[in-house]
Scaffold this motif. Structure first.
Motif, PDB file in Angstrom:
ATOM      1  N   GLU A 150      16.291  32.885  26.195  1.00 50.55           N
ATOM      2  CA  GLU A 150      15.657  31.947  25.271  1.00 50.55           C
ATOM      3  C   GLU A 150      14.382  31.320  25.831  1.00 50.55           C
ATOM      4  OE1 GLU A 150      18.231  29.091  23.510  1.00 50.55           O
ATOM      5  OE2 GLU A 150      19.926  30.461  23.370  1.00 50.55           O
ATOM      6  N   SER A 153      12.690  25.638  28.451  1.00 53.46           N
ATOM      7  CA  SER A 153      12.701  24.441  27.609  1.00 53.46           C
ATOM      8  C   SER A 153      12.674  23.203  28.493  1.00 53.46           C
ATOM      9  CB  SER A 153      13.955  24.413  26.724  1.00 53.46           C
ATOM     10  OG  SER A 153      13.970  25.491  25.820  1.00 53.46           O
ATOM     11  N   TYR A 155      13.948  19.316  29.252  1.00 55.54           N
ATOM     12  CA  TYR A 155      15.158  18.524  29.052  1.00 55.54           C
ATOM     13  C   TYR A 155      15.003  17.146  29.691  1.00 55.54           C
ATOM     14  CZ  TYR A 155      17.327  23.041  27.997  1.00 55.54           C
ATOM     15  OH  TYR A 155      17.630  24.274  27.455  1.00 55.54           O
ATOM     16  N   GLN A 174      19.517  16.610  27.892  1.00 53.16           N
ATOM     17  CA  GLN A 174      19.292  16.694  26.448  1.00 53.16           C
ATOM     18  C   GLN A 174      17.979  17.425  26.198  1.00 53.16           C
ATOM     19  OE1 GLN A 174      18.873  12.929  24.331  1.00 53.16           O
ATOM     20  NE2 GLN A 174      19.803  13.839  22.525  1.00 53.16           N
ATOM     21  N   GLU A 175      18.058  18.514  25.451  1.00 57.97           N
ATOM     22  CA  GLU A 175      16.852  19.282  25.146  1.00 57.97           C
ATOM     23  C   GLU A 175      15.917  18.442  24.281  1.00 57.97           C
ATOM     24  OE1 GLU A 175      15.572  23.793  23.789  1.00 57.97           O
ATOM     25  OE2 GLU A 175      17.573  23.042  23.290  1.00 57.97           O
ATOM     26  N   ALA A 177      13.308  19.284  22.458  1.00 56.42           N
ATOM     27  CA  ALA A 177      12.921  19.858  21.163  1.00 56.42           C
ATOM     28  C   ALA A 177      14.015  19.731  20.114  1.00 56.42           C
ATOM     29  CB  ALA A 177      12.538  21.328  21.345  1.00 56.42           C
ATOM     30  N   THR A 178      15.278  19.860  20.528  1.00 58.51           N
ATOM     31  CA  THR A 178      16.377  19.916  19.551  1.00 58.51           C
ATOM     32  C   THR A 178      17.318  18.720  19.602  1.00 58.51           C
ATOM     33  OG1 THR A 178      17.868  21.095  21.057  1.00 58.51           O
ATOM     34  CG2 THR A 178      16.339  22.431  19.727  1.00 58.51           C
ATOM     35  N   GLY A 179      17.323  17.994  20.724  1.00 57.85           N
ATOM     36  CA  GLY A 179      18.262  16.890  20.881  1.00 57.85           C
ATOM     37  C   GLY A 179      19.644  17.331  21.328  1.00 57.85           C
ATOM     38  N   GLU A 180      19.836  18.635  21.537  1.00 57.02           N
ATOM     39  CA  GLU A 180      21.141  19.153  21.939  1.00 57.02           C
ATOM     40  C   GLU A 180      21.439  18.764  23.391  1.00 57.02           C
ATOM     41  OE1 GLU A 180      23.633  23.392  21.875  1.00 57.02           O
ATOM     42  OE2 GLU A 180      21.467  23.357  21.457  1.00 57.02           O
ATOM     43  N   LYS A 181      22.696  18.367  23.645  1.00 57.99           N
ATOM     44  CA  LYS A 181      23.092  17.929  24.979  1.00 57.99           C
ATOM     45  C   LYS A 181      23.929  18.997  25.673  1.00 57.99           C
ATOM     46  CE  LYS A 181      23.167  13.049  23.642  1.00 57.99           C
ATOM     47  NZ  LYS A 181      24.011  11.858  23.411  1.00 57.99           N
TER      48      LYS A 181
END
Length: 215
Positions: A150, A153, A155, A174-175, A177-181
């Motif tokens: 991928e 990114s 974080y 926490q990314e 760009a996406t807010g994913e943890k």
């Protein structure tokens, strides 16, 4: 009261309060820990720089009190001078601000955690049970990591956790760009750090629970 005088007074009082708390902690724990241990605390070596800045602010405030009624005409210049001086002390002051929030500040227990030796300048220990587990929070810690297939990114590092019972460290990121943890095993190194997937569900749930309790 002119803008410059208001500004200098506010800066002076804030720094004075910070130093009062730090010096109070030093006085409180000094009788109970080794001198070398105290000197290794990050805040100990930053106090002199903060005192220098406080003396400068006090002198500037005194000068403002001597100014006549037209002193406000130089407010912009004087505020800029103080801001420039503050910037030169930004690193030690930032460290003291973090130390003032840190659970290590007034702790006298012989420490088995990484403590100050493993702490970044933008970090502080948010929670510690003084036995087996602690959690460090960060103000501005960004990682560039590559996920399989991928690309790279960015974080935000939300926290790192140290579990002495498992002899393991963890990192919560926490990314941007996406807010994913993500929660990963964490193996910090001098130049590079390594990360690993947590495959044990019980271990993963334990870390999630510890983080959720204090965030």
């Amino acid at each position: 009261m002119g803008r410059a005088k208001d500004f200098i007074e506010k800066e002076k009082d804030q720094l004075g309060s910070l130093l009062y708390n730090i010096n109070g902690a030093i006085a409180e724990i000094a009788p109970f820990i080794e001198e070398e241990t105290l000197r290794n605390r990050k805040y100990f070596s930053r106090v002199d720089a903060a005192n220098e800045l406080l003396k400068y602010l006090e002198d500037k405030y005194y000068e403002e009190n001597k100014d006549g009624i037209l002193g406000f005409l130089n407010d912009g210049k004087r505020i800029a001078e103080v801001e420039n001086k503050k910037n030169k002390y930004s690193l030690p002051i930032s460290q003291l601000e973090n130390c003032s929030k840190c659970k290590c500040l007034s702790c006298t227990k012989t420490c088995s955690f990484d403590s100050c030796s493993g702490c970044r300048e933008d970090a502080f220990v948010k929670e510690c049970n003084k036995e087996s587990f602690n959690t460090v929070f960060y103000n501005d810690f960004i990682l560039n990591l590559t996920r399989d297939g991928e690309g790279s990114s960015r974080y935000n590092v939300l926290a790192t956790l140290q579990d002495l019972n498992r002899d393991q460290k963890y990192i919560i990121i926490q990314e941007i760009a996406t807010g994913e943890k993500f929660i990963l095993h964490y193996y910090p190194g001098i130049s590079e750090s390594d990360y690993g997937e947590i495959t044990d569900k019980e271990e993963f749930d334990f870390i999630v629970n510890e983080f959720e309790k204090i965030r």
